[in-house]
Scaffold this motif. Structure first.
Motif, mmCIF file in Angstrom:
data_model
loop_
_atom_site.group_PDB
_atom_site.id
_atom_site.type_symbol
_atom_site.label_atom_id
_atom_site.label_comp_id
_atom_site.label_asym_id
_atom_site.label_seq_id
_atom_site.Cartn_x
_atom_site.Cartn_y
_atom_site.Cartn_z
ATOM 1 N N ILE A 9 1.029 -1.608 -0.058
ATOM 2 C CA ILE A 9 0.364 0.160 0.097
ATOM 3 C C ILE A 9 0.643 1.807 0.255
ATOM 4 O O ILE A 9 0.739 2.217 -0.443
ATOM 5 C CB ILE A 9 -1.009 -0.180 1.376
ATOM 6 N N SER A 10 2.168 1.116 0.948
ATOM 7 C CA SER A 10 3.012 2.646 0.483
ATOM 8 C C SER A 10 3.486 2.625 -0.465
ATOM 9 O O SER A 10 3.871 4.002 -1.091
ATOM 10 C CB SER A 10 4.285 2.174 2.194
ATOM 11 N N ASN A 15 2.905 6.131 -5.684
ATOM 12 C CA ASN A 15 3.103 6.932 -6.989
ATOM 13 C C ASN A 15 2.061 6.813 -7.348
ATOM 14 O O ASN A 15 1.320 6.923 -8.449
ATOM 15 C CB ASN A 15 3.260 4.789 -7.118
ATOM 16 N N LYS A 16 0.875 7.130 -6.833
ATOM 17 C CA LYS A 16 -0.495 7.552 -7.002
ATOM 18 C C LYS A 16 -0.202 8.332 -7.594
ATOM 19 O O LYS A 16 -1.538 9.080 -8.556
ATOM 20 C CB LYS A 16 -0.710 8.273 -5.620
ATOM 21 N N GLU A 17 0.403 9.843 -8.161
ATOM 22 C CA GLU A 17 0.491 10.715 -9.315
ATOM 23 C C GLU A 17 0.393 10.185 -10.649
ATOM 24 O O GLU A 17 0.604 10.521 -11.321
ATOM 25 C CB GLU A 17 1.494 11.486 -9.066
ATOM 26 N N LYS A 18 0.948 8.493 -10.234
ATOM 27 C CA LYS A 18 1.466 7.360 -11.845
ATOM 28 C C LYS A 18 0.292 6.711 -12.027
ATOM 29 O O LYS A 18 0.627 6.526 -13.404
ATOM 30 C CB LYS A 18 2.764 6.898 -11.731
ATOM 31 N N LEU A 23 -8.503 3.240 -10.898
ATOM 32 C CA LEU A 23 -7.148 2.080 -10.728
ATOM 33 C C LEU A 23 -6.499 2.295 -8.735
ATOM 34 O O LEU A 23 -6.853 1.330 -8.295
ATOM 35 C CB LEU A 23 -6.001 1.867 -11.967
ATOM 36 N N PHE A 24 -6.166 3.625 -9.138
ATOM 37 C CA PHE A 24 -5.697 3.720 -7.868
ATOM 38 C C PHE A 24 -7.156 3.408 -6.628
ATOM 39 O O PHE A 24 -6.572 2.906 -5.867
ATOM 40 C CB PHE A 24 -4.738 5.302 -7.050
ATOM 41 N N GLU A 25 -7.740 4.274 -6.895
ATOM 42 C CA GLU A 25 -8.762 4.041 -5.690
ATOM 43 C C GLU A 25 -9.002 2.587 -5.353
ATOM 44 O O GLU A 25 -9.351 1.922 -4.424
ATOM 45 C CB GLU A 25 -10.311 4.703 -5.981
ATOM 46 N N LEU A 116 2.912 -0.496 -11.152
ATOM 47 C CA LEU A 116 3.051 -0.534 -12.064
ATOM 48 C C LEU A 116 4.634 -1.364 -13.166
ATOM 49 O O LEU A 116 5.580 -1.849 -12.586
ATOM 50 C CB LEU A 116 4.535 0.546 -11.875
ATOM 51 N N GLU A 117 4.128 -1.120 -14.273
ATOM 52 C CA GLU A 117 5.225 -1.847 -14.671
ATOM 53 C C GLU A 117 5.552 -1.121 -16.306
ATOM 54 O O GLU A 117 5.139 -1.174 -17.082
ATOM 55 C CB GLU A 117 4.210 -3.245 -15.521
ATOM 56 N N ASN A 118 6.627 -0.607 -16.008
ATOM 57 C CA ASN A 118 7.665 0.679 -16.565
ATOM 58 C C ASN A 118 6.272 1.835 -17.174
ATOM 59 O O ASN A 118 5.862 2.320 -16.206
ATOM 60 C CB ASN A 118 7.049 0.324 -17.974
ATOM 61 N N LEU A 119 6.017 2.086 -18.204
ATOM 62 C CA LEU A 119 4.737 2.665 -18.778
ATOM 63 C C LEU A 119 3.416 2.057 -17.796
ATOM 64 O O LEU A 119 2.017 3.141 -19.027
ATOM 65 C CB LEU A 119 4.472 3.806 -19.820
ATOM 66 N N HIS A 120 3.339 0.773 -18.038
ATOM 67 C CA HIS A 120 1.988 0.422 -18.205
ATOM 68 C C HIS A 120 1.611 0.156 -16.489
ATOM 69 O O HIS A 120 2.633 0.197 -16.102
ATOM 70 C CB HIS A 120 2.011 -1.171 -19.236
#
Length: 148
Positions: A9-10, A15-18, A23-25, A116-120
Motif C-alpha cells: 500500500i505504501s 506512486n499515486k500520481e502515476k 485504478l488507484f482507488e 507499475l510496469e514501466n509505463l503500464h
C-alpha cells in the motif's frame, strides 16, 4: 494487515500520481483484500474471462485488446467485473482445483496485486488451484452488480 501488505500500500501511495484515479482507488482500497468483505476479491470465483480484439470497421488493422474478468463475489451476492483496456500482454495459467473440482475449476482468488510496469500497469491474480492470471494494461475499470 501484515508488513508486506503495508509495504504494498505504501508503494501504491508513493506512486499515486502515476496511477489513474479509478485504478488507484481500487488498488489502494483495503476492503478489496479483506478476508470477509463483500467487495473483496479474496474468495471470489471466476465466472468468465473474455478477451476481445476491438476493431474499427474503417481502420480494421488498428485493433486494441481488452479483457473482461467477471468474478462471483465471496458472499455470492454480486458480480465484480474487472475491465482491462489497451492490454499490452496477458498470461493465463489454469489448473483444476484439486480441493473441490465440482465447485469451481480454478478455485477461489487467494491474492491479487497491482503494480507499475514501466509505463503500464500490471495486475496479478493468484487462485487456490495454482492458477494465475497476469495482465499488463493502460486503462482499467471496475464495476459491481449487487443482487438484492
Amino acid at each position: 494487515m501484515n508488513s508486506d501488505f503495508d509495504k504494498y500500500i505504501s508503494n501504491l501511495v508513493a506512486n499515486k500520481e502515476k496511477i489513474p484515479h479509478q485504478l488507484f482507488e481500487f488498488a489502494a482500497n483495503p476492503e478489496r483484500y479483506e478476508l470477509n468483505h463483500p467487495g473483496s476479491l479474496h474468495d471470489t470465483w471466476v465466472t468468465s474471462l473474455t478477451i476481445a480484439e476491438n476493431r474499427n470497421k474503417q481502420r480494421p488493422f488498428n485493433a486494441s485488446l481488452s479483457i473482461t474478468l467477471n468474478l462471483l463475489g465471496q458472499h455470492h451476492d454480486r458480480d465484480i467485473v474487472l475491465i482491462y483496456n489497451n492490454v499490452k500482454s496477458y498470461e493465463l495459467i489454469g489448473h483444476i482445483n484439486e480441493f473441490n473440482y465440482n465447485d469451481t475449476f480454478h478455485g477461489d482468488v487467494l491474492t491479487h496485486e497491482i503494480s507499475l510496469e514501466n509505463l503500464h500497469y500490471q495486475h496479478i491474480i493468484e487462485l487456490r488451484s495454482g492458477s494465475k492470471f497476469k495482465v499488463i494494461f493502460t486503462e482499467f475499470k471496475v464495476t459491481e452488480c449487487v443482487y438484492t
